[in-house]
Design a protein around this motif. Structure first.
Motif, mmCIF file in Angstrom:
data_model
loop_
_atom_site.group_PDB
_atom_site.id
_atom_site.type_symbol
_atom_site.label_atom_id
_atom_site.label_comp_id
_atom_site.label_asym_id
_atom_site.label_seq_id
_atom_site.Cartn_x
_atom_site.Cartn_y
_atom_site.Cartn_z
ATOM 1 N N ALA A 122 -9.477 0.588 14.637
ATOM 2 C CA ALA A 122 -9.289 1.309 13.062
ATOM 3 C C ALA A 122 -8.331 0.532 12.261
ATOM 4 O O ALA A 122 -8.520 1.038 10.809
ATOM 5 C CB ALA A 122 -8.401 2.522 14.024
ATOM 6 N N LEU A 123 -7.569 -0.851 12.385
ATOM 7 C CA LEU A 123 -6.685 -1.400 11.739
ATOM 8 C C LEU A 123 -7.073 -2.397 12.146
ATOM 9 O O LEU A 123 -6.654 -2.855 13.724
ATOM 10 C CB LEU A 123 -5.747 -0.551 11.909
ATOM 11 C CG LEU A 123 -4.320 -1.600 10.535
ATOM 12 C CD1 LEU A 123 -5.120 -1.951 8.916
ATOM 13 C CD2 LEU A 123 -2.982 -1.140 10.467
ATOM 14 N N VAL A 124 -7.599 -3.611 11.001
ATOM 15 C CA VAL A 124 -7.808 -5.042 11.633
ATOM 16 C C VAL A 124 -6.226 -5.531 11.008
ATOM 17 O O VAL A 124 -6.825 -5.278 9.460
ATOM 18 C CB VAL A 124 -8.930 -5.623 11.940
ATOM 19 C CG1 VAL A 124 -8.775 -7.170 12.110
ATOM 20 C CG2 VAL A 124 -9.420 -4.612 13.449
ATOM 21 N N ALA A 125 -5.328 -6.985 11.486
ATOM 22 C CA ALA A 125 -4.664 -7.620 10.254
ATOM 23 C C ALA A 125 -4.752 -8.529 11.185
ATOM 24 O O ALA A 125 -4.553 -9.088 12.302
ATOM 25 C CB ALA A 125 -3.741 -7.072 10.065
ATOM 26 N N GLU A 174 7.139 -16.642 10.627
ATOM 27 C CA GLU A 174 6.785 -16.183 9.558
ATOM 28 C C GLU A 174 5.277 -15.189 9.831
ATOM 29 O O GLU A 174 4.868 -14.543 9.397
ATOM 30 C CB GLU A 174 6.546 -17.286 8.630
ATOM 31 C CG GLU A 174 7.741 -18.281 7.954
ATOM 32 C CD GLU A 174 7.762 -19.102 8.599
ATOM 33 O OE1 GLU A 174 7.386 -19.985 9.964
ATOM 34 O OE2 GLU A 174 8.896 -19.205 8.501
ATOM 35 N N ALA A 175 4.013 -15.947 10.824
ATOM 36 C CA ALA A 175 3.501 -15.308 10.929
ATOM 37 C C ALA A 175 3.467 -13.716 11.650
ATOM 38 O O ALA A 175 2.480 -12.886 11.061
ATOM 39 C CB ALA A 175 2.452 -16.202 11.889
ATOM 40 N N PHE A 176 4.420 -14.475 12.693
ATOM 41 C CA PHE A 176 4.399 -13.060 13.725
ATOM 42 C C PHE A 176 5.238 -11.861 12.395
ATOM 43 O O PHE A 176 4.673 -10.834 12.778
ATOM 44 C CB PHE A 176 5.356 -13.421 15.070
ATOM 45 C CG PHE A 176 4.725 -13.681 16.066
ATOM 46 C CD1 PHE A 176 3.758 -12.672 16.380
ATOM 47 C CD2 PHE A 176 4.732 -14.364 16.530
ATOM 48 C CE1 PHE A 176 2.892 -12.837 17.631
ATOM 49 C CE2 PHE A 176 4.375 -15.138 16.954
ATOM 50 C CZ PHE A 176 2.583 -14.227 18.223
ATOM 51 N N ALA A 177 5.934 -12.154 11.401
ATOM 52 C CA ALA A 177 6.431 -10.716 11.498
ATOM 53 C C ALA A 177 5.379 -10.624 9.578
ATOM 54 O O ALA A 177 5.901 -9.438 9.323
ATOM 55 C CB ALA A 177 8.263 -12.122 10.616
ATOM 56 N N ALA A 178 5.256 -11.564 8.936
ATOM 57 C CA ALA A 178 4.138 -10.698 8.165
ATOM 58 C C ALA A 178 3.327 -10.645 9.026
ATOM 59 O O ALA A 178 2.645 -8.864 8.165
ATOM 60 C CB ALA A 178 2.967 -12.043 7.525
ATOM 61 N N CYS A 179 2.826 -10.620 9.551
ATOM 62 C CA CYS A 179 1.678 -9.718 10.533
ATOM 63 C C CYS A 179 2.257 -8.163 10.936
ATOM 64 O O CYS A 179 1.991 -7.021 10.852
ATOM 65 C CB CYS A 179 1.122 -10.326 11.431
ATOM 66 S SG CYS A 179 -0.636 -9.341 12.271
ATOM 67 N N SER A 180 3.356 -8.105 11.650
ATOM 68 C CA SER A 180 4.427 -6.566 11.820
ATOM 69 C C SER A 180 4.735 -6.178 10.356
ATOM 70 O O SER A 180 4.763 -4.879 10.340
ATOM 71 C CB SER A 180 5.287 -7.748 12.358
ATOM 72 O OG SER A 180 5.813 -6.212 12.587
ATOM 73 N N GLU A 181 5.004 -6.626 9.378
ATOM 74 C CA GLU A 181 5.646 -6.150 8.353
ATOM 75 C C GLU A 181 4.572 -5.490 7.434
ATOM 76 O O GLU A 181 4.200 -4.103 7.388
ATOM 77 C CB GLU A 181 6.297 -7.227 7.469
ATOM 78 C CG GLU A 181 7.248 -6.166 6.484
ATOM 79 C CD GLU A 181 7.824 -6.607 5.779
ATOM 80 O OE1 GLU A 181 8.222 -6.405 3.941
ATOM 81 O OE2 GLU A 181 8.575 -7.952 5.829
ATOM 82 N N VAL A 194 1.623 -4.079 8.744
ATOM 83 C CA VAL A 194 0.727 -3.663 9.611
ATOM 84 C C VAL A 194 1.500 -1.767 9.404
ATOM 85 O O VAL A 194 1.353 -1.250 9.319
ATOM 86 C CB VAL A 194 -0.074 -3.848 11.079
ATOM 87 C CG1 VAL A 194 0.297 -2.731 12.098
ATOM 88 C CG2 VAL A 194 -0.465 -4.777 10.918
ATOM 89 N N ASP A 195 3.192 -2.210 9.778
ATOM 90 C CA ASP A 195 4.152 -1.260 9.720
ATOM 91 C C ASP A 195 4.214 -0.584 8.148
ATOM 92 O O ASP A 195 4.185 0.545 8.562
ATOM 93 C CB ASP A 195 5.689 -1.203 9.642
ATOM 94 C CG ASP A 195 5.550 -2.111 11.359
ATOM 95 O OD1 ASP A 195 4.606 -1.981 12.552
ATOM 96 O OD2 ASP A 195 6.820 -2.908 11.691
ATOM 97 N N ALA A 237 0.008 3.761 2.978
ATOM 98 C CA ALA A 237 -1.946 3.867 2.660
ATOM 99 C C ALA A 237 -2.806 5.465 2.789
ATOM 100 O O ALA A 237 -1.458 5.708 3.533
ATOM 101 C CB ALA A 237 -2.483 2.898 3.720
ATOM 102 N N PRO A 238 -2.656 5.716 1.363
ATOM 103 C CA PRO A 238 -3.000 7.053 2.313
ATOM 104 C C PRO A 238 -4.306 7.766 2.630
ATOM 105 O O PRO A 238 -5.214 7.674 2.355
ATOM 106 C CB PRO A 238 -3.522 7.802 0.777
ATOM 107 C CG PRO A 238 -3.286 6.831 0.192
ATOM 108 C CD PRO A 238 -3.265 5.702 1.021
#
Length: 143
Positions: free
Chosen positions: A95-98, A107-114, A116-117, A123-124
């Protein structure tokens, strides 16, 4: 000046593929490639879920793009791919892919987590859950 790149950000009514997103963000400059696949599960709140449907406001794609740009500006040197699915989905469908690539894993983990959250929070997009008992519930719709 940021050296980050948003390679894709938006809504899709076609199936999403995490491996595709990971391939797109991968780059010889990046030592870390992180992905997230939010898939439809078969339960929610102790009840069996048969399938879902996602609907999005017409602004959802541009809001996801804004979010990706914000993350790209915050984390220097990242490469971003993100999409949320709309339409009918079955158990196990993404349903959601990032995906985020960076020179370093932190940086990769932090950016991906933020990423997605923030997509989930801003997002509406509304989820219609179809339960095994025949009931239906909307999630993300304020009454």
């Amino acid at each position: 000046m940021s050296t980050s790149t948003v390679l894709h950000a938006g809504i899709s009514d076609e199936p999403l593929d995490l491996s595709h997103a990971l391939d797109v963000v991968g780059n010889a400059d990046c030592g870390a490639v992180v992905g997230f696949g939010g898939v439809v599960r078969n339960h929610d709140g102790g009840r069996q879920v048969d399938r879902l449907g996602y609907s999005a406001h017409p602004s959802a794609s541009s809001i996801i793009a804004e979010i990706a740009t914000e993350i790209a500006e915050k984390y220097d040197g990242v490469r971003i791919w993100v999409a949320h699915r709309t339409g009918p989905l079955e158990i196990g469908d993404p349903a959601l892919v990032a995906a985020v690539a960076s020179g370093h894993r932190g940086e990769a983990f932090a950016a991906c987590s933020e990423l997605v959250d923030t997509v989930k929070a801003r997002a509406p997009i509304w989820k219609e859950q179809f339960f095994a008992d025949g009931t239906v519930e909307w999630v993300g719709v304020d009454g």
